[in-house]
Scaffold this motif. Structure first.
Motif, PDB file in Angstrom:
ATOM      1  N   ILE A  58      -1.783 -20.179 -33.234  1.00 36.07           N
ATOM      2  CA  ILE A  58      -2.172 -19.911 -31.859  1.00 36.07           C
ATOM      3  C   ILE A  58      -2.306 -18.404 -31.681  1.00 36.07           C
ATOM      4  N   VAL A  59      -3.235 -17.994 -30.828  1.00 36.06           N
ATOM      5  CA  VAL A  59      -3.311 -16.588 -30.435  1.00 36.06           C
ATOM      6  C   VAL A  59      -2.543 -16.464 -29.127  1.00 36.06           C
ATOM      7  N   LEU A  60      -1.500 -15.665 -29.163  1.00 40.80           N
ATOM      8  CA  LEU A  60      -0.667 -15.417 -27.994  1.00 40.80           C
ATOM      9  C   LEU A  60      -1.113 -14.120 -27.338  1.00 40.80           C
TER      10      LEU A  60
ATOM     11  N   VAL B 253       5.928 -10.819 -29.488  1.00 40.40           N
ATOM     12  CA  VAL B 253       5.986 -12.113 -30.181  1.00 40.40           C
ATOM     13  C   VAL B 253       7.071 -12.064 -31.250  1.00 40.40           C
ATOM     14  N   TRP B 254       7.179 -10.923 -31.917  1.00 43.67           N
ATOM     15  CA  TRP B 254       8.207 -10.771 -32.950  1.00 43.67           C
ATOM     16  C   TRP B 254       9.601 -10.987 -32.364  1.00 43.67           C
ATOM     17  N   GLN B 255       9.855 -10.408 -31.209  1.00 43.82           N
ATOM     18  CA  GLN B 255      11.164 -10.588 -30.574  1.00 43.82           C
ATOM     19  C   GLN B 255      11.435 -12.055 -30.260  1.00 43.82           C
ATOM     20  N   ALA B 256      10.416 -12.770 -29.829  1.00 47.72           N
ATOM     21  CA  ALA B 256      10.575 -14.178 -29.467  1.00 47.72           C
ATOM     22  C   ALA B 256      10.914 -15.063 -30.668  1.00 47.72           C
ATOM     23  N   ILE B 257      10.453 -14.668 -31.864  1.00 48.34           N
ATOM     24  CA  ILE B 257      10.756 -15.501 -33.035  1.00 48.34           C
ATOM     25  C   ILE B 257      11.929 -14.988 -33.855  1.00 48.34           C
ATOM     26  N   SER B 258      12.197 -13.696 -33.820  1.00 50.31           N
ATOM     27  CA  SER B 258      13.231 -13.146 -34.704  1.00 50.31           C
ATOM     28  C   SER B 258      14.569 -12.876 -34.012  1.00 50.31           C
TER      29      SER B 258
ATOM     30  N   LEU C 259       2.808 -13.179 -38.359  1.00 50.57           N
ATOM     31  CA  LEU C 259       2.171 -12.534 -37.215  1.00 50.57           C
ATOM     32  C   LEU C 259       1.064 -11.591 -37.678  1.00 50.57           C
ATOM     33  N   LYS C 260      -0.023 -11.591 -36.920  1.00 50.54           N
ATOM     34  CA  LYS C 260      -1.141 -10.696 -37.231  1.00 50.54           C
ATOM     35  C   LYS C 260      -1.796 -10.285 -35.918  1.00 50.54           C
ATOM     36  N   GLU C 261      -2.033  -8.982 -35.766  1.00 51.28           N
ATOM     37  CA  GLU C 261      -2.731  -8.500 -34.574  1.00 51.28           C
ATOM     38  C   GLU C 261      -4.183  -8.935 -34.646  1.00 51.28           C
ATOM     39  N   VAL C 262      -4.693  -9.447 -33.525  1.00 47.14           N
ATOM     40  CA  VAL C 262      -6.088  -9.854 -33.413  1.00 47.14           C
ATOM     41  C   VAL C 262      -6.592  -9.444 -32.033  1.00 47.14           C
ATOM     42  N   ASP C 263      -7.913  -9.496 -31.837  1.00 57.86           N
ATOM     43  CA  ASP C 263      -8.459  -9.230 -30.511  1.00 57.86           C
ATOM     44  C   ASP C 263      -7.859 -10.216 -29.522  1.00 57.86           C
ATOM     45  N   GLY C 264      -7.344  -9.706 -28.444  1.00 55.10           N
ATOM     46  CA  GLY C 264      -6.777 -10.561 -27.415  1.00 55.10           C
ATOM     47  C   GLY C 264      -5.297 -10.841 -27.552  1.00 55.10           C
ATOM     48  N   GLY C 265      -4.652 -10.327 -28.609  1.00 48.27           N
ATOM     49  CA  GLY C 265      -3.213 -10.546 -28.726  1.00 48.27           C
ATOM     50  C   GLY C 265      -2.706 -10.626 -30.144  1.00 48.27           C
ATOM     51  N   THR C 266      -1.879 -11.628 -30.409  1.00 47.97           N
ATOM     52  CA  THR C 266      -1.225 -11.781 -31.701  1.00 47.97           C
ATOM     53  C   THR C 266      -1.437 -13.203 -32.209  1.00 47.97           C
ATOM     54  N   LEU C 267      -1.935 -13.300 -33.433  1.00 48.16           N
ATOM     55  CA  LEU C 267      -2.074 -14.599 -34.078  1.00 48.16           C
ATOM     56  C   LEU C 267      -0.726 -14.975 -34.669  1.00 48.16           C
ATOM     57  N   LEU C 268      -0.189 -16.114 -34.230  1.00 46.21           N
ATOM     58  CA  LEU C 268       1.048 -16.661 -34.783  1.00 46.21           C
ATOM     59  C   LEU C 268       0.668 -17.864 -35.626  1.00 46.21           C
TER      60      LEU C 268
END
Length: 155
Positions: A12-14, A21-26, A106-115
């Motif tokens: 999903i792109v968040l 996003v990293w804080q939410a998973i780690s 996690l990967k930065e993408v246009d519009g947010g972060t790809l999880l």
């Protein structure tokens, strides 16, 4: 190994920066909030087990203990743990059964972060449990993707 039965893949792109996003998973406490596990006062550390009681926001305690062996933590990029899939059935001794591997990338993408979430290793699960564990975790990850999306959106 059959990729269609051995692994579950979701992404999903968040609409949030990768650090959020990293804080939410780690962060164990934040992870517990969206995942449905009571992890207040807990932390994730590579090579260590983390445990908490599973809960539903509507009904409270679900009566099972969530337990994971934290495997890898690569800040803002990768987080993984091992666990026993679909471990809610207390009549089954899972101590001798292999664990599956859950990976968050996690990967930065246009519009947010790809999880990207991958759970693999189902083909090693006992045949008597494999299909049910795979089915339950497939639907579980569908829900968890929605849960983290809602959690990130409210922050």
């Amino acid at each position: 190994m059959n990729a269609s039965t051995d692994r579950i893949e979701k992404q999903i792109v968040l609409k949030a920066p990768r650090s959020r996003v990293w804080q939410a998973i780690s962060n164990a406490e934040q992870f517990g909030e969206w995942f449905g596990v009571a992890l207040t006062g807990k932390s994730f550390s590579a090579g260590q087990y983390t445990k908490g009681n599973g809960f539903s926001p509507c009904s409270g305690d679900l009566g099972y203990v969530w337990e994971a062996l934290i495997e890898r933590i690569e800040p803002e990029r990768f987080f993984s743990f091992r666990w026993h899939p679909y471990s809610a059935d207390k009549s089954i001794d899972l101590s001798k059964e292999p664990m599956t591997l859950v990976e968050f990338e996690l990967k930065e993408v246009d519009g947010g972060t790809l999880l990207r979430v991958v759970e693999s290793g189902f083909d090693a699960i006992l045949p008597s449990r494999r299909a049910l564990a795979f089915s339950m975790n497939t639907s579980g990850w569908d829900q968890q993707i929605k849960n983290i999306e809602a959690y990130i959106a409210k922050l």
